[in-house]
Scaffold this active site. Structure first.
Site, short mmCIF file in Angstrom:
data_model
loop_
_atom_site.label_atom_id
_atom_site.label_comp_id
_atom_site.label_asym_id
_atom_site.label_seq_id
_atom_site.Cartn_x
_atom_site.Cartn_y
_atom_site.Cartn_z
CD GLU A 81 -2.83 12.37 14.03
OE1 GLU A 81 -2.49 11.29 13.49
OE2 GLU A 81 -2.39 12.72 15.14
CE1 TYR A 111 -3.63 -2.48 0.15
CE2 TYR A 111 -4.65 -0.75 1.46
CZ TYR A 111 -4.76 -1.91 0.73
OH TYR A 111 -5.98 -2.51 0.58
CD GLU A 143 -4.05 -2.64 7.83
OE1 GLU A 143 -4.41 -2.13 6.75
OE2 GLU A 143 -2.87 -2.64 8.21
#
Lengths: 390, 374, 390, 374
Positions: free
Chosen positions: C374, C127, C243
């Site tokens: 965040e 990724y 995930e």
């Protein structure tokens, strides 16, 4: 470096303390100055403080000051806040006056500063509007030139003490077509005129502290323009840094914390003194540390001013840290008081005469008024650390 | 594991919400803040008609026979709209005490009246010491002439001003838990009641019992066995209060999300600012956690399982979480939120009262520590 | 509602517990699976777990699963994490497989799922890139069609377990001119081919956990495209929710916390048991509460899945809450250990065999990997609460 | 009140920064993490030439005669670059102990050697109990044949592997504070030293003293009066460590601000995102508060004023603040920050070591509580 006051400064604090001890009622626990029932006493105290020359110590003598050091003025502010003594008009002495000394004309200074020094007037701050809070620069109150005057129309809100005020400093739009920061002017307006209406706003503690101020064709003489036309935003920003630079935050926390500590020493619960509960004692020690940090953050601001430096991110740090601490002190206080924390000042069962409960409610506004904590952190990051605007 | 409501609970929730949206708008809540009684008789009758007052009582006592979990579902809804009035004190603190401790005769007499809205009862437990343990009960009851004489001061008694009967916890022996419960009608001689000025503008009272004489039949349950019931009631009270808080917190979150979507500053909704978004995300996480931790405890109580740890964990968490949610709600609302005219402060003041009711997080963290053997 | 497991579920947990007790060394304290010295044991355990059918319990039987409930699978994941048992390939079982079941072709499922169920393969996740972390959709790895293949060029980074992996799921740009979310495809690539290079990245705990994976004209058959061409972003996002949905966060915290509590019961300092220090006991009680909240947040995700609902903000809540809790547990652990917390696992003076120190260092990445806290909060706010994007 | 550096301090700061920027880049710090000694002799000599090793000693002992505040200014700079080597342990823990407790003869002998870089000294105080109070000293020294025999185990002794002489605190009586100090050369028979594996990759050791014989002249100061000196050294150590931490925290802030300005995601520098901005603002406020709270205590110590409360407040605050700054620094750096190759983790590992050195915030909050009479 030197982390102590001079003998002269210590003496002054002592003198002030004794003065306040004499002037304040024996059981003085502070009050909401701005409430009608206390206002007379506030004015009386103001007069006496003015006679002592203390309201405006660090000002040049020509404007009614004594040319004293910034530290002397800090001591005055700290002690007054610590004793919760009424009488200061912070809008005038702490915010407007130093701004006028930077941006005002000689005529303005001579007209407006001496009455403040004499404790004869009350000012208020016409900044926020219903649609312009954090985004203050979007304000829509209009000032249009008309002969020797500006004519003002619009609505200001959250205006503390407007119901007692003689004058108001108004941020108004004088050039609607300019970029928003570039079309604002800073004006000094008379509250006692037709076209100025004050409506009370009651807060969650049931106190009349804020107001809404409406201008309908109110007039301001052009000589009352502070700084350049359309450059009032920068005048207003100077004032905000003064507003946020106070030692009052830490002084207030210190006082409340000391009262809490004393209460915990004096009060038994579950067979032992509250102070002997390690969880409580830890919380109080932790707040003691933070209060000290808050105090030094504000001392630093004054020290910078005394060096001719202009605090900016430092004001925002002191303000956000100090106001968040005020909330923590109130919250811990309420935790310690438990069920009793629910009780208002008029209840005979209320510990510390309900002050903690009042502090718990009134400090909700602390991290919002004079610029939210979020705005302060934006300022620290962008103006202070040079991070790019979002 | 099943974290969802069953069909009946979902129906109860829906009907409660529908009823309360219609009958209990914030205009009513505000009126009642200023009202001396704090609720209207009309509303009370409607609540009785909804069956809420007898919801948890068995059918033989005029109730509906639902369980504590069902009641918690209802309390989440009443908490959401801050429903004024003595429902919580009458049902959870009064009625459930009678149900647990009362004789068959007492239950037959009192519970149907409560269910019908004819009798308002509250529990007079805490005293000026504000303790939640048996040591806190210093009010005494002594036997005299076939009855009892009760003396002492109770503090923070909810809705005592409108309750017909007080369940008074009093010390009847020297042992730590030698506490007994007594049914004391408000108008008994020697009982004086004074309203307190409280942060939530709820109706809590000081009750002074000055040599109050009650007959032997006033004893609720057995002598010196009252604390067993009180312990259960404190658990029910804590979790019932958590359920109210979950509802309130959810509403604060919803109103805040709504506000930050529409409030514009800097040319965009303030809800598009990351600081505000993260405040809202933190609020949402607190609400979500509060809900499951509450219902876990409510389920345990409902099943009659041991639940000391689950109760303590829930009240410790939710007490603080609701306050945090309100703090952030205020921060997102800015100045308007702490004006009297705004609803935000109605919630944050009640959050504080709920936080300390039945023990705050300090109290319950201590209980958690004990429960896990610390 | 029901806040307990069924007897069948309890039995399974018990069986698994006994299995692990037998299989793990007596003094098993967990290890960094991916380190070379432990890898053989990891593979051995994986085989045994596969033989039991536990790796993929909730899968349909046709792909090597047992059609068990989501809750059974949760119990497996929870217990494995709690016991710090090696053997799971979470990239395959927890992330890729459920994604393939939604987006994969029948052929892909038949090819890739059974080997995973048999514990024969290791997957890794391609990724992040050096310039594409939080802004994953800006990724620049290119996949170009060439006959029956895609040809891949680019660099992936922070690729855990790449040095052991047989396959990699790659997000690659297949349409450079499209808006950034609309030109990405999700591909399954063979790691054992020319053109794939793996370079180790050593972390602050001195462990080789991450890698950089470079593709130079590596090839992927077109049949290994998952979902539609240029719509891989949405496949990838599905995988991210899986995930982030783990019960592993709370299970790990629970185990560490329990060890800390036991340590505090067993250890004297300053003449009393650590646990009898009210400040310590308060911290542990507080973490106990938070661990319970974390556990329920993750149970809720599984419960939603069992109801056919798609957790999204719930995954982000569970992830941010769970990982921040892991850091708190490690931090409090270090506070309790004091000077001894400095000691690494190889020191004879190290309490709890240095695990707390290791946790303190490795959990730094917890709030960053798999999407920073965040980013999770952004997701909760925008996708969960419908707030407008900034 | 004067919160600024004086001219001499500013010069010291500037010259230290210039020297360290040139001589102590992070490449050197990284090399020294892997090096057995942990610093180079060449660097040590340069430091000695800068006068830093004798900075705080009076001129009659070969020093420069500056005060503790000046030393703190220097330590802020060495902390900023994580300067490896035994400066802190030799000067603050060894030298200042000798200066405070030593006889004129001992001072004449030892201090000039330290100042010249010829003698490395450390303090062997803490033991496996890891206590900071006198009870923690269980190592014993007994008189034998005109000298002393010392036995015990010391743990967490910094730079013991390269120190020529250990100042060993040992129990010489039954009273709580009957502690004496002894000068024990490393090569004395019965002394064994083992390096510990520590989070900061610093050089701390276990020292086992197995019937170590030292002559009468090894006694530093008076018998049973050693704890008076240790109390002072603990205060100097705590605040000296705070000064290092302020420097480190400032550097973490600076490197983070730099990084978030240049790192681009979503088409803009991540420093333009409000969440990152607020992290940085919180870091900056923590650094600012840490600096003034540290210098307040350093000034009090420097003036020889009572400073128990100021020291405890400073170490309590800075210990946590530096860790918070590092936590946020990591969060802003993302994955790159916890790779071994990045400097961020060099700081966060040292922050943890500094946090626990001379007492962590739990320890010092307790001291604050005592100091204010809680």
């Amino acid at each position: 470096m030197e982390f102590k006051f001079t003998p002269e400064e210590d003496n002054f604090r002592q003198e002030l303390r004794e003065f306040l001890k004499n002037e304040l009622p024996d059981d003085w626990a502070g009050g909401q100055d701005e409430e009608q029932e206390n206002w007379g006493f506030t004015l009386e105290m103001r007069k006496k403080l003015a006679q002592k020359g203390w309201l405006t110590m660090a000002w040049p003598e020509e404007y009614g000051g004594q040319g004293a050091s910034h530290m002397m003025q800090l001591i005055f502010a700290e002690e007054m806040a610590y004793q919760r003594a009424p009488g200061r008009d912070q809008f005038a002495t702490k915010m407007l006056a130093p701004t006028l000394m930077i941006h005002g004309t000689e005529e303005q200074k001579r007209e407006y500063l001496p009455p403040i020094a004499r404790g004869e007037v009350q000012w208020c701050q016409g900044y926020s509007e219903p649609e312009s809070g954090s985004d203050l620069a979007s304000l829509q109150t209009r000032a249009v030139e008309d002969g020797d005057d500006f004519v003002i129309n619009g609505t200001k809100v959250w205006t503390s003490n407007a119901h007692h005020a003689d004058h108001i400093m108004v941020l108004a739009r004088t050039e609607p077509d300019a970029p928003k920061h570039r079309g604002i002017s800073f004006l000094l307006a008379d509250m006692h005129q037709p076209g100025v209406e004050v409506q009370p706003i009651i807060n969650m503690a049931d106190v009349h502290s804020f107001n809404m101020v409406t201008f309908e064709d109110a007039r301001v003489p052009k000589k009352n323009l502070v700084g350049e036309l359309n450059r009032g935003w920068y005048v207003g920003a100077t004032l905000l840094d003064f507003e946020r630079s106070g030692v009052e935050y830490s002084a207030g926390s210190k006082r409340t914390l000391e009262e809490l500590i004393q209460f915990c020493k004096d009060t038994n619960r579950n067979g032992r003194r509250l102070i002997d509960d390690p969880v409580i004692s830890r919380k109080l020690a932790d707040l003691t540390v933070q209060t000290e940090v808050s105090r030094l953050l504000s001392y630093n601001i004054t020290w910078m001013q005394s060096q001719g430096l202009v605090p900016n991110k430092e004001s925002s740090m002191g303000k956000s840290f100090g106001t968040e601490l005020q909330q923590k002190v109130a919250r811990v206080g309420m935790e310690i008081l438990g069920l009793h924390g629910q009780l208002g000042p008029d209840s005979k069962h209320a510990p510390l005469r309900g002050r903690i409960q009042q502090a718990y409610m009134t400090t909700v506004s602390a991290t919002i008024a004079a610029g939210t904590s979020e705005i302060q952190r934006n300022i620290i990051a962008t103006r202070g650390l040079g991070l790019p605007r979002g | 594991m099943d974290l969802g409501l069953n069909e009946a609970q979902q129906m109860l929730k829906n009907s409660a919400r529908e009823f309360l949206d219609a009958e209990c708008p914030t205009t009513y809540v505000r009126e009642m803040e200023e009202d001396e009684r704090g609720y209207t008789q009309e509303m009370w009758q409607k609540i009785a008609e909804q069956g809420w007052l007898g919801l948890i009582f068995p059918e033989q006592y005029g109730g509906i026979g639902l369980n504590f979990l069902d009641l918690s579902v209802l309390l989440e809804e009443t908490g959401r709209v801050m429903m004024p009035g003595p429902l919580f004190s009458t049902v959870v603190m009064g009625g459930m005490t009678v149900l647990d401790a009362g004789s068959e005769e007492q239950k037959q007499e009192l519970l149907p009246q409560i269910a019908e809205g004819q009798l308002i009862v509250t529990l007079a437990l805490t005293e000026p010491s504000a303790r939640w343990d048996a040591h806190g009960v210093e009010t005494t009851a002594t036997q005299s002439g076939g009855g009892w004489t009760i003396s002492g001061t109770k503090l923070f008694v909810p809705n005592a001003h409108v309750s017909d009967t007080y369940v008074v916890a009093a010390r009847t022996g020297d042992g730590e838990k030698d506490i007994s419960l007594f049914l004391v009608p408000r108008n008994t001689g020697g009982v004086s009641q004074t309203l307190l000025q409280t942060i939530a503008s709820d109706r809590q009272s000081e009750i002074v019992l000055d040599n109050v004489s009650v007959p032997a039949s006033a004893l609720l349950g057995q002598v010196n066995k009252g604390w067993d019931t009180i312990e259960k009631v404190l658990a029910w009270g804590a979790i019932g209060k958590c359920a109210e808080m979950v509802g309130g917190a959810q509403e604060v979150l919803d109103m805040t999300v709504e506000y930050v979507k529409q409030r514009t500053q800097f040319g965009r909704p303030i809800g598009s600012f990351q600081a505000i978004q993260h405040h809202c995300a933190n609020m949402a996480t607190d609400v979500e956690g509060s809900r499951y931790i509450t219902y876990q405890a409510a389920w345990h109580l409902s099943e009659g399982m041991p639940a000391k740890q689950e109760v303590a964990i829930a009240k410790a968490w939710v007490s603080d979480a609701y306050r945090r949610v309100c703090d952030l709600g205020h921060q997102c609302h800015g100045a308007i939120g702490f004006t009297k005219e705004h609803n935000m402060q109605l919630y944050s003041r009640r959050a504080k009262a709920a936080e300390v009711a039945f023990g705050d997080s300090d109290f319950h963290l201590e209980a958690v520590a004990q429960a896990i053997g610390l």
